[in-house]
Design an enzyme around this catalytic site. Sequence first.
Site, PDB file in Angstrom:
ATOM      1  N   PHE A 148     -13.321  34.877 -66.272  1.00 58.60           N
ATOM      2  CA  PHE A 148     -13.046  35.322 -67.648  1.00 58.60           C
ATOM      3  C   PHE A 148     -14.123  34.879 -68.631  1.00 58.60           C
ATOM      4  CE2 PHE A 148     -11.563  30.986 -68.157  1.00 58.60           C
ATOM      5  CZ  PHE A 148     -11.905  30.723 -69.474  1.00 58.60           C
ATOM      6  N   LYS A 172     -14.373  43.587 -59.394  1.00 58.83           N
ATOM      7  CA  LYS A 172     -13.014  43.143 -59.749  1.00 58.83           C
ATOM      8  C   LYS A 172     -13.181  42.095 -60.841  1.00 58.83           C
ATOM      9  CE  LYS A 172     -10.124  40.358 -59.489  1.00 58.83           C
ATOM     10  NZ  LYS A 172      -9.621  39.755 -60.768  1.00 58.83           N
ATOM     11  N   GLU A 175      -8.825  39.508 -65.024  1.00 62.62           N
ATOM     12  CA  GLU A 175      -7.733  40.278 -65.642  1.00 62.62           C
ATOM     13  C   GLU A 175      -7.411  39.750 -67.052  1.00 62.62           C
ATOM     14  OE1 GLU A 175      -7.730  38.155 -63.261  1.00 62.62           O
ATOM     15  OE2 GLU A 175      -5.792  37.164 -62.888  1.00 62.62           O
ATOM     16  N   ARG A 176      -8.076  38.619 -67.437  1.00 65.82           N
ATOM     17  CA  ARG A 176      -7.728  38.042 -68.744  1.00 65.82           C
ATOM     18  C   ARG A 176      -8.473  38.710 -69.894  1.00 65.82           C
ATOM     19  NH1 ARG A 176      -8.070  31.805 -67.249  1.00 65.82           N
ATOM     20  NH2 ARG A 176      -7.995  32.311 -65.054  1.00 65.82           N
ATOM     21  N   SER A 225     -13.509  29.530 -60.188  1.00 68.02           N
ATOM     22  CA  SER A 225     -13.215  28.116 -59.948  1.00 68.02           C
ATOM     23  C   SER A 225     -13.459  27.761 -58.475  1.00 68.02           C
ATOM     24  CB  SER A 225     -11.762  27.830 -60.334  1.00 68.02           C
ATOM     25  OG  SER A 225     -10.917  28.653 -59.565  1.00 68.02           O
ATOM     26  N   CYS A 280     -19.551  27.331 -67.462  1.00 68.37           N
ATOM     27  CA  CYS A 280     -19.764  26.541 -66.237  1.00 68.37           C
ATOM     28  C   CYS A 280     -20.968  25.628 -66.385  1.00 68.37           C
ATOM     29  CB  CYS A 280     -19.942  27.451 -65.040  1.00 68.37           C
ATOM     30  SG  CYS A 280     -21.463  28.365 -65.142  1.00 68.37           S
ATOM     31  N   GLU A 382     -12.949  19.208 -63.863  1.00 73.52           N
ATOM     32  CA  GLU A 382     -13.509  20.161 -64.825  1.00 73.52           C
ATOM     33  C   GLU A 382     -12.389  20.497 -65.826  1.00 73.52           C
ATOM     34  OE1 GLU A 382     -14.168  24.237 -63.455  1.00 73.52           O
ATOM     35  OE2 GLU A 382     -16.032  24.281 -64.605  1.00 73.52           O
TER      36      GLU A 382
HETATM   37  P1  NAD Z   1     -10.696  31.773 -61.552  1.00 75.16           P
HETATM   38  O1  NAD Z   1     -11.146  31.153 -60.273  1.00 75.16           O
HETATM   39  O2  NAD Z   1      -9.297  31.531 -62.005  1.00 75.16           O
HETATM   40  O3  NAD Z   1     -10.845  33.376 -61.474  1.00 75.16           O
HETATM   41  C1  NAD Z   1     -12.040  33.966 -61.051  1.00 75.16           C
HETATM   42  C2  NAD Z   1     -11.708  35.301 -60.386  1.00 75.16           C
HETATM   43  O4  NAD Z   1     -10.896  35.062 -59.232  1.00 75.16           O
HETATM   44  C3  NAD Z   1     -10.927  36.248 -61.291  1.00 75.16           C
HETATM   45  O5  NAD Z   1     -11.412  37.554 -61.114  1.00 75.16           O
HETATM   46  C4  NAD Z   1      -9.497  36.101 -60.781  1.00 75.16           C
HETATM   47  O6  NAD Z   1      -8.725  37.255 -60.962  1.00 75.16           O
HETATM   48  C5  NAD Z   1      -9.686  35.817 -59.307  1.00 75.16           C
HETATM   49  N1  NAD Z   1      -8.599  35.005 -58.759  1.00 75.16           N
HETATM   50  C6  NAD Z   1      -7.804  34.139 -59.437  1.00 75.16           C
HETATM   51  N2  NAD Z   1      -6.908  33.580 -58.599  1.00 75.16           N
HETATM   52  C7  NAD Z   1      -7.158  34.088 -57.377  1.00 75.16           C
HETATM   53  C8  NAD Z   1      -6.570  33.887 -56.089  1.00 75.16           C
HETATM   54  N3  NAD Z   1      -5.564  33.039 -55.905  1.00 75.16           N
HETATM   55  N4  NAD Z   1      -7.091  34.557 -55.047  1.00 75.16           N
HETATM   56  C9  NAD Z   1      -8.106  35.396 -55.210  1.00 75.16           C
HETATM   57  N5  NAD Z   1      -8.700  35.634 -56.409  1.00 75.16           N
HETATM   58  C10 NAD Z   1      -8.232  34.987 -57.471  1.00 75.16           C
HETATM   59  O7  NAD Z   1     -11.760  31.341 -62.660  1.00 75.16           O
HETATM   60  P2  NAD Z   1     -11.684  31.596 -64.226  1.00 75.16           P
HETATM   61  O8  NAD Z   1     -10.646  30.725 -64.814  1.00 75.16           O
HETATM   62  O9  NAD Z   1     -11.645  33.046 -64.495  1.00 75.16           O
HETATM   63  O10 NAD Z   1     -13.133  31.080 -64.662  1.00 75.16           O
HETATM   64  C11 NAD Z   1     -13.413  29.730 -64.923  1.00 75.16           C
HETATM   65  C12 NAD Z   1     -14.011  29.046 -63.717  1.00 75.16           C
HETATM   66  O11 NAD Z   1     -15.172  29.761 -63.296  1.00 75.16           O
HETATM   67  C13 NAD Z   1     -14.490  27.638 -64.026  1.00 75.16           C
HETATM   68  O12 NAD Z   1     -14.173  26.824 -62.932  1.00 75.16           O
HETATM   69  C14 NAD Z   1     -15.995  27.796 -64.174  1.00 75.16           C
HETATM   70  O13 NAD Z   1     -16.747  26.644 -63.913  1.00 75.16           O
HETATM   71  C15 NAD Z   1     -16.259  28.856 -63.151  1.00 75.16           C
HETATM   72  N6  NAD Z   1     -17.515  29.533 -63.413  1.00 75.16           N
HETATM   73  C16 NAD Z   1     -18.561  29.229 -62.610  1.00 75.16           C
HETATM   74  C17 NAD Z   1     -19.785  29.813 -62.840  1.00 75.16           C
HETATM   75  C18 NAD Z   1     -20.951  29.486 -61.963  1.00 75.16           C
HETATM   76  O14 NAD Z   1     -21.948  30.162 -62.078  1.00 75.16           O
HETATM   77  N7  NAD Z   1     -20.881  28.505 -61.094  1.00 75.16           N
HETATM   78  C19 NAD Z   1     -19.939  30.731 -63.876  1.00 75.16           C
HETATM   79  C20 NAD Z   1     -18.843  31.025 -64.674  1.00 75.16           C
HETATM   80  C21 NAD Z   1     -17.624  30.412 -64.425  1.00 75.16           C
END
Ligand code: NAD
Length: 498
Positions: A148, A172, A175-176, A225, A280, A382
């Site tokens: 998101f 994909k 969704e937020r 994450s 991140c 984090e």
């Molecule tokens: P998230 O892991 O909750 O969601 C990321 C994606 O995974 C979304 O599209 C979500 O719909 C999907 N998802 C969520 N739950 C899932 C599940 N159980 N099974 C399969 N897919 C699922 O992350 P977020 O809250 O959207 O974003 C924040 C996180 O992303 C933080 O941890 C941040 O550090 C990380 N991030 C990392 C980078 C990087 O380059 N390393 C960049 C941006 C964000």
Amino acid sequence: MSIVPHLINGERVQGTGRSADVYNPSTGEVTGQVALADDATLQQAIEVARAAFPGWRNTPPAKRAQVMYRFKQLLEQHEATIARLISEEHGKTLEDAAGELKRGIENVEFACAAPQLLKGDYSRNVGPGIDAWSDLQPVGVVAGITPFNFPAMVPLWMYPLAIVCGNCFILKPSERDPSSTLYIAELLIEAGLPKGVMSVVHGDKEVVDGLIESPHVKALSFVGSTPIAEYIYSEGTKRGKRVQALGGAKNHAVLMPDADLDNAVGALMGAAYGSCGERCMALSVAVCVGERIADALVEKIVPQVRALKIGAGTSTGLDMGPLVTGAARDKVKGYIDAGIAQGASLLVDGRDLVVAGNENGFFVGGTLFDRVTPQMSIYTDEIFGPVLCIVRVGSLEEAMQLINDHEYGNGTCIFTRDGEAARLFCDEIEVGMVGVNVPLPVPVSYHSFGGWKRSLFGDLHAYGPDGVRFYTRKKAITQRWPRRANHEAAQFAFPSNS
Ligand code: NAD
């Protein structure tokens, strides 16, 4: 209430699946719904991509790049609309939203170099009358799953490059905050991309599992994450897919005793509290080498944290907006409670912030802890919110040991005027992206982005040269066209040049 649809074969598709609420985090109100795809909708997108692949794979790279030139122009033309869409659903300020779009556009510019990037290598006369070359061929149908916090930039890290490399892409998004991502994908269709080459399928775990399980999806790029990154990496690679999965972070800034404090404080403020800490690469730990620099930092930074301008993301002239959801706000407040309970010294408390006119928004004010220790959950985890922790250590070696012992290794930065210290830090720190007096060392589009340790699963970093390698398969071709008169006898020894 309006529903954010999928984009399949260039058309908006409502689908038959479930839906989820989309919020404006500045007001706390539900502003719409997003369709969550069921398996039938996902399979439709996969079939469309498979059908488009043979034609797109054989389209000259220069023609593929021309689509990206037009796409870049459209993105620039629609910057204000895109920034507003990001801000309305994510909560970040308009200036910050425009900034992420600009960094995303840099990845489109890199993709415009497709003919150069895909040239491969050629060697004449590797043996008598034999020439050899390596070819970079597309992987096929590939997918991206994005977080998101950068609804414009992170998808743009992935699909422009994947597409100019000749692949078909299924995105994909989170969704937020799905609206800006969809709007941008529609601009790519408007730029002239053949319709099946790029689809957007909204959803949650069900769609992600469908992408993992489909034998037709050959590669997965994930950013989000760490637990989900690990899951996708292990399930995807188990099924023989290429996977690059970028995860979470805890980024430390080291303040050396000789640091230029005014510059360091300005840099820390922006990198800790910008985007409400939901980056991140956010600097969430300041590691002060020596009590003197720690005390000086506290003296300078406390009034600045108290003076942060916070309000609805869509207003102008602000430093930061709200967190993305009520759940994110409650989680951050929970960490602040835990920091107090575990004995850290709370210098600025953002828990009770109320923004006049936006009383129901998901706000937490800038928060600052001093005397944080490595055992506290505000240090280990984090937080992904506007919370900066100060840790006091006695030496650069101690600071580096602390960072190297942390499970994450995304970004870090050292503030110093000492070249020897900076060089040692760059050489020996176990982190993928390092800044020297640069707080957010996010590589430009012609380098690649990636962390170490539990911040990235996979062998290649995202975008740039590593992105080209991720989205292509190498083929080595060796050829000879013997002259008709030269018939060679059979050779049974292994051929060599000696
Ligand atoms: P998230 O892991 O909750 O969601 C990321 C994606 O995974 C979304 O599209 C979500 O719909 C999907 N998802 C969520 N739950 C899932 C599940 N159980 N099974 C399969 N897919 C699922 O992350 P977020 O809250 O959207 O974003 C924040 C996180 O992303 C933080 O941890 C941040 O550090 C990380 N991030 C990392 C980078 C990087 O380059 N390393 C960049 C941006 C964000």
